[in-house]
Design a protein around this motif. Structure first.
Motif, PDB file in Angstrom:
ATOM      1  N   GLY A 452       0.734  -1.236   0.135  1.00  0.00           N
ATOM      2  CA  GLY A 452       0.179   0.003   0.159  1.00  0.00           C
ATOM      3  C   GLY A 452       0.809   1.347   0.121  1.00  0.00           C
ATOM      4  N   GLY A 453       1.932   1.261   0.786  1.00  0.00           N
ATOM      5  CA  GLY A 453       3.003   2.416   0.541  1.00  0.00           C
ATOM      6  C   GLY A 453       3.429   2.657  -0.689  1.00  0.00           C
ATOM      7  N   VAL A 454       3.919   1.528  -1.386  1.00  0.00           N
ATOM      8  CA  VAL A 454       4.437   1.727  -2.789  1.00  0.00           C
ATOM      9  C   VAL A 454       3.211   2.517  -3.527  1.00  0.00           C
ATOM     10  CG1 VAL A 454       5.197   0.417  -4.751  1.00  0.00           C
ATOM     11  CG2 VAL A 454       5.898  -0.214  -2.742  1.00  0.00           C
ATOM     12  N   ALA A 455       1.970   2.095  -3.515  1.00  0.00           N
ATOM     13  CA  ALA A 455       1.028   2.710  -4.112  1.00  0.00           C
ATOM     14  C   ALA A 455       0.929   4.147  -3.830  1.00  0.00           C
ATOM     15  CB  ALA A 455      -0.396   2.099  -4.023  1.00  0.00           C
ATOM     16  N   MET A 456       0.797   4.370  -2.619  1.00  0.00           N
ATOM     17  CA  MET A 456       0.904   5.864  -2.174  1.00  0.00           C
ATOM     18  C   MET A 456       2.065   6.670  -2.804  1.00  0.00           C
ATOM     19  SD  MET A 456      -0.741   8.173  -0.711  1.00  0.00           S
ATOM     20  CE  MET A 456      -0.248   9.960  -0.717  1.00  0.00           C
ATOM     21  N   LEU A 457       3.303   5.966  -2.527  1.00  0.00           N
ATOM     22  CA  LEU A 457       4.607   6.413  -2.993  1.00  0.00           C
ATOM     23  C   LEU A 457       4.294   7.094  -4.722  1.00  0.00           C
ATOM     24  CD1 LEU A 457       7.572   7.224  -2.957  1.00  0.00           C
ATOM     25  CD2 LEU A 457       8.185   5.241  -3.555  1.00  0.00           C
ATOM     26  N   LEU A 458       3.835   6.055  -5.387  1.00  0.00           N
ATOM     27  CA  LEU A 458       3.685   6.241  -6.873  1.00  0.00           C
ATOM     28  C   LEU A 458       2.735   7.607  -7.093  1.00  0.00           C
ATOM     29  CD1 LEU A 458       3.726   2.425  -8.305  1.00  0.00           C
ATOM     30  CD2 LEU A 458       5.342   4.516  -8.642  1.00  0.00           C
ATOM     31  N   TYR A 459       1.480   7.275  -6.630  1.00  0.00           N
ATOM     32  CA  TYR A 459       0.411   8.374  -6.328  1.00  0.00           C
ATOM     33  C   TYR A 459       0.924   9.499  -6.034  1.00  0.00           C
ATOM     34  CZ  TYR A 459      -3.583  11.179  -5.622  1.00  0.00           C
ATOM     35  OH  TYR A 459      -4.354  12.226  -5.590  1.00  0.00           O
ATOM     36  N   GLY A 460       1.643   9.686  -4.869  1.00  0.00           N
ATOM     37  CA  GLY A 460       2.494  11.131  -4.858  1.00  0.00           C
ATOM     38  C   GLY A 460       3.292  11.839  -5.640  1.00  0.00           C
ATOM     39  N   LEU A 461       4.325  10.930  -6.157  1.00  0.00           N
ATOM     40  CA  LEU A 461       5.424  11.209  -6.937  1.00  0.00           C
ATOM     41  C   LEU A 461       5.320  11.190  -8.518  1.00  0.00           C
ATOM     42  CD1 LEU A 461       8.220   9.953  -4.922  1.00  0.00           C
ATOM     43  CD2 LEU A 461       7.230  12.301  -4.868  1.00  0.00           C
ATOM     44  N   ALA A 462       4.365  10.132  -8.786  1.00  0.00           N
ATOM     45  CA  ALA A 462       4.630   9.906 -10.176  1.00  0.00           C
ATOM     46  C   ALA A 462       2.903   9.467 -10.470  1.00  0.00           C
ATOM     47  CB  ALA A 462       5.422   8.920 -10.833  1.00  0.00           C
ATOM     48  N   PRO A 463       1.945  10.341 -10.513  1.00  0.00           N
ATOM     49  CA  PRO A 463       0.459   9.994 -10.585  1.00  0.00           C
ATOM     50  C   PRO A 463       0.177   9.201 -11.703  1.00  0.00           C
ATOM     51  CG  PRO A 463       0.861  12.402 -10.836  1.00  0.00           C
ATOM     52  CD  PRO A 463       1.966  11.635 -10.328  1.00  0.00           C
ATOM     53  N   ARG A 464       0.677   9.276 -13.027  1.00  0.00           N
ATOM     54  CA  ARG A 464       0.394   8.812 -14.238  1.00  0.00           C
ATOM     55  C   ARG A 464       0.915   7.435 -14.219  1.00  0.00           C
ATOM     56  NH1 ARG A 464       1.805  12.952 -19.138  1.00  0.00           N
ATOM     57  NH2 ARG A 464       0.480  14.695 -18.588  1.00  0.00           N
ATOM     58  N   ALA A 465       1.972   6.927 -13.394  1.00  0.00           N
ATOM     59  CA  ALA A 465       2.400   5.729 -13.218  1.00  0.00           C
ATOM     60  C   ALA A 465       1.667   4.928 -11.966  1.00  0.00           C
ATOM     61  CB  ALA A 465       3.732   5.575 -13.092  1.00  0.00           C
ATOM     62  N   ALA A 466       0.663   5.439 -11.228  1.00  0.00           N
ATOM     63  CA  ALA A 466       0.392   5.069 -10.049  1.00  0.00           C
ATOM     64  C   ALA A 466      -0.607   3.784 -10.074  1.00  0.00           C
ATOM     65  CB  ALA A 466      -0.278   6.197  -9.162  1.00  0.00           C
ATOM     66  N   VAL A 467      -1.601   3.755 -11.063  1.00  0.00           N
ATOM     67  CA  VAL A 467      -2.523   2.698 -11.335  1.00  0.00           C
ATOM     68  C   VAL A 467      -1.570   1.460 -11.937  1.00  0.00           C
ATOM     69  CG1 VAL A 467      -4.470   1.913 -12.525  1.00  0.00           C
ATOM     70  CG2 VAL A 467      -4.314   4.324 -11.658  1.00  0.00           C
ATOM     71  N   GLY A 468      -1.045   1.643 -12.880  1.00  0.00           N
ATOM     72  CA  GLY A 468      -0.162   0.402 -13.514  1.00  0.00           C
ATOM     73  C   GLY A 468       1.016   0.380 -12.716  1.00  0.00           C
ATOM     74  N   GLY A 469       1.714   1.089 -12.016  1.00  0.00           N
ATOM     75  CA  GLY A 469       2.841   0.552 -11.137  1.00  0.00           C
ATOM     76  C   GLY A 469       2.086  -0.118  -9.846  1.00  0.00           C
ATOM     77  N   GLY A 470       1.279   0.497  -9.257  1.00  0.00           N
ATOM     78  CA  GLY A 470       0.305  -0.114  -7.965  1.00  0.00           C
ATOM     79  C   GLY A 470      -0.114  -1.371  -8.127  1.00  0.00           C
ATOM     80  N   TRP A 471      -0.878  -1.686  -9.220  1.00  0.00           N
ATOM     81  CA  TRP A 471      -1.225  -2.969  -9.423  1.00  0.00           C
ATOM     82  C   TRP A 471      -0.233  -3.966  -9.890  1.00  0.00           C
ATOM     83  CZ3 TRP A 471      -5.468  -4.085  -7.479  1.00  0.00           C
ATOM     84  CH2 TRP A 471      -6.689  -3.432  -7.226  1.00  0.00           C
ATOM     85  N   GLY A 472       0.408  -3.461 -10.771  1.00  0.00           N
ATOM     86  CA  GLY A 472       1.776  -4.229 -11.288  1.00  0.00           C
ATOM     87  C   GLY A 472       2.397  -4.912 -10.159  1.00  0.00           C
ATOM     88  N   VAL A 473       3.105  -4.025  -8.955  1.00  0.00           N
ATOM     89  CA  VAL A 473       3.715  -4.521  -8.071  1.00  0.00           C
ATOM     90  C   VAL A 473       2.851  -5.460  -7.097  1.00  0.00           C
ATOM     91  CG1 VAL A 473       4.872  -3.752  -5.720  1.00  0.00           C
ATOM     92  CG2 VAL A 473       5.114  -2.581  -7.849  1.00  0.00           C
ATOM     93  N   ALA A 474       1.510  -5.083  -6.981  1.00  0.00           N
ATOM     94  CA  ALA A 474       0.641  -6.093  -5.992  1.00  0.00           C
ATOM     95  C   ALA A 474       0.382  -7.532  -6.733  1.00  0.00           C
ATOM     96  CB  ALA A 474      -0.403  -5.646  -5.716  1.00  0.00           C
ATOM     97  N   GLY A 475       0.129  -7.435  -8.100  1.00  0.00           N
ATOM     98  CA  GLY A 475       0.239  -8.387  -8.864  1.00  0.00           C
ATOM     99  C   GLY A 475       1.425  -9.503  -8.827  1.00  0.00           C
ATOM    100  N   ALA A 476       2.548  -8.769  -9.074  1.00  0.00           N
ATOM    101  CA  ALA A 476       3.768  -9.603  -9.066  1.00  0.00           C
ATOM    102  C   ALA A 476       3.950 -10.432  -7.700  1.00  0.00           C
ATOM    103  CB  ALA A 476       4.962  -8.641  -9.281  1.00  0.00           C
ATOM    104  N   ALA A 477       3.743  -9.623  -6.520  1.00  0.00           N
ATOM    105  CA  ALA A 477       3.957 -10.324  -5.210  1.00  0.00           C
ATOM    106  C   ALA A 477       2.866 -11.587  -5.012  1.00  0.00           C
ATOM    107  CB  ALA A 477       3.539  -9.294  -4.184  1.00  0.00           C
ATOM    108  N   LEU A 478       1.697 -11.210  -5.751  1.00  0.00           N
ATOM    109  CA  LEU A 478       0.725 -12.303  -5.615  1.00  0.00           C
ATOM    110  C   LEU A 478       1.224 -13.603  -6.554  1.00  0.00           C
ATOM    111  CD1 LEU A 478      -2.098 -13.602  -4.755  1.00  0.00           C
ATOM    112  CD2 LEU A 478      -2.934 -12.352  -6.782  1.00  0.00           C
ATOM    113  N   LEU A 479       1.732 -13.284  -7.913  1.00  0.00           N
ATOM    114  CA  LEU A 479       2.063 -14.196  -8.615  1.00  0.00           C
ATOM    115  C   LEU A 479       3.278 -15.233  -7.898  1.00  0.00           C
ATOM    116  CD1 LEU A 479       1.615 -15.345 -11.404  1.00  0.00           C
ATOM    117  CD2 LEU A 479       3.272 -13.856 -12.358  1.00  0.00           C
TER     118      LEU A 479
END
Length: 540
Positions: A452-479
């Motif tokens: 969740g902190g990674v998603a917040m980091l991306l949203y605060g610093l690079a909002p355009r990458a927040a959705v893809g990056g946040g879901w990508g990191v969480a999906g990679a951890a799940l996989l």
């Protein structure tokens, strides 16, 4: 807009209703150029890697025959995975991951359709696009075609990959691929209908996901009662249709006609409804609010926006916990004397005894799924910003940090709540002591919060990458956490997921070092994201 109007001349009749569909399809595929490949990769990889994994676990035909007999007699495991119809590698793959492949394909499809229909209308972009030479039903058509492209890719990879991985004949791979894609398209058209009745994308996703959950529960209930998929409840569920296609077990090609009929019927209903409403409206509009506002703070507004999501995840986690706890006693039957299966469970849940290891593995799975919740809750701020609903709130006496704090509290506290309810469900389903299971669930939170902190980091610093990056990191951890133990990935790869550093509880030794470090990382990521949010410009 120029790109949409170029090359299109006025049309009449039915063709005019679909004007600019091709341009909208290209736009949708371009916008989803990261999301769709990730989803396709996850769904297809889940299936095509399983034959070799099963070959390593059940190396001889006799071992595969034994597991088939065991699964047919175990109603709890049938409810979790489905019936085992054939003891070939392909047949066991359908038993082990077939229902979940259909579930993932359906989730992918409904998200795509809602994203390119109700999301576009809610943000106001669809109204601007429709001011050009765009047919009334073109956006819906483009959304369904985008889902079709994604599901076709899944079907093609499964059909080609299964024979290459030694699962068996080509016919079984084709049947499994088509059934998986068929389940995805059924729920794509379901989401298309739901989008006509709901006024918000959030509600459309929630209702569609709820219907998907009902389909999975019906399949589980039906399979618990029969060992061959013949239950009426199984036949009611589109997910149950996949197992009744009987890939690698004497394919029933006619079952694929059920998918086609459902897609055509629901697609026709969605088209009829889309032609009878105005853009941005719905057949079930939201009720008007009170004349005077009743939300006294930004936190109260955040709770109002996210309470439905919290409730849905809470109920889902408790029900999942009960189901997983109920099949824990069947873990011994699943493993038997097979050393490879025992090794996989111990890699997931530790070496403190088979039952505790299985419980620890299930707790870990709940934690990885909870990461999806926290990412969704954090990224709700991104949705509020891009839809320009955050601007009126921030125009008042509300600072950005205070506004963000309301959503973050719900995200992180909500993760703790759903994990506690998941642990309660595990204890109820298994009859295990409540304290150790709840403690094991709470230990998962630092890893959940770190994502969740990674998603917040991306949203605060690079909002355009927040959705893809946040879901990508969480999906990679799940996989990594899901298929890593089965594939015996190197420890260096497993350590890429924060969950790989947590102690294996219940049963294992508590290790505070990783818990403290991950909690600290979550705090640092959130802090950096808040600093970035405070300094950057908001979306216009």
């Amino acid at each position: 807009m120029t790109a949409l109007t170029a090359g299109y001349a006025p049309r009449t009749g039915g063709s005019r209703q679909l004007a600019a569909t091709g341009a909208l399809l290209k736009l949708a595929l371009r916008r989803d150029r990261l999301m769709i490949p990730i989803w396709v990769y996850v769904v297809a990889l889940t299936v095509v890697t399983m034959p070799r994994t099963l070959k390593g676990i059940y190396a001889t035909p006799a071992e595969r025959a034994d597991v088939l007999t065991t699964m047919q007699a175990n109603s709890s495991l049938r409810a979790l995975y489905g019936p085992a119809i054939d003891d070939s590698l392909g047949g066991l793959t359908v038993w082990r991951v077939g229902a979940y492949a259909a579930l993932f394909a359906a989730a992918m499809s409904l998200l795509i359709v809602v994203r390119h229909t109700r999301d576009e209308e809610e943000s106001g972009r669809q109204e601007m696009v429709s001011a050009a030479m765009v047919g009334r039903r073109a956006p819906l058509t483009a959304a369904l075609l985008t889902a079709l492209v994604a599901n076709a890719a899944v079907a093609a990879i499964i059909a080609v990959g299964m024979p290459l991985m030694g699962a068996g004949g080509v016919a079984g791979g084709v049947a499994l691929g088509l059934a998986t894609a068929g389940a995805g398209m059924v729920f794509a058209t379901t989401a298309a209908i739901v989008a006509q009745f709901t006024e918000s994308a959030r509600l459309a996703r929630g209702v569609s996901a709820g219907l998907l959950g009902v389909a999975f529960v019906l399949r589980a209930a039906g399979d618990a009662g029969t060992d061959d998929g013949s239950s009426v409840l199984t036949w009611i569920s589109p997910i149950g249709w996949l197992e009744n296609t009987r890939a690698y077990a004497g394919e029933r090609w006619w079952v694929l006609l059920l998918f086609a009929a459902a897609v055509l019927a629901q697609g026709a209903a969605a088209y009829a409804l889309a032609g009878r409403r105005d853009i941005g409206m719905s057949f079930l509009p939201s009720r008007p609010g009170p004349a005077q506002g009743r939300l006294a703070s930004a936190g109260a507004l955040a709770w109002r926006l996210q309470r439905g999501s919290v409730l849905g995840w809470s109920l889902g986690f408790f029900a999942s916990g009960v189901a997983l706890g109920g099949v824990t006693n069947g873990a011994t039957d699943l493993v038997g004397d097979n050393a490879n299966t025992r090794d996989i469970i111990e890699r997931m849940g530790g070496q403190s005894g088979l039952t505790d290891a299985f419980l620890a593995a299930m707790v870990g799975m709940l934690g990885m799924v909870a990461a999806l919740y926290v990412v969704q809750a954090v990224l709700r701020m991104h949705g509020e910003e891009t839809s320009q609903r955050a601007e009126p709130v921030l125009a008042g006496a509300v600072g950005r940090l205070r506004w963000a704090a309301g959503h973050l509290v719900i995200a992180f506290a909500g993760a703790a709540l759903i994990m506690l309810l998941g642990g309660l469900g595990l204890a109820v389903g298994h009859g295990h002591d409540l304290g150790p299971v709840l403690g094991a669930c709470l230990v998962q939170l630092p890893a959940v919060w770190a994502l969740g902190g990674v998603a917040m980091l991306l949203y605060g610093l690079a909002p355009r990458a927040a959705v893809g990056g946040g879901w990508g990191v969480a999906g990679a951890a799940l996989l990594i956490g899901w298929i890593g133990p089965a594939l015996k990935l190197p420890q260096a790869v497993m350590d890429l997921s924060p969950f790989g550093h947590l102690p294996k509880l219940p049963g294992g030794e508590m290790e505070w070092g990783a818990v403290v470090v991950l909690t600290g990382l979550a705090v640092v990521f959130v802090g950096m994201g808040l600093v970035g949010l405070r300094r950057r410009d908001m979306s216009n």
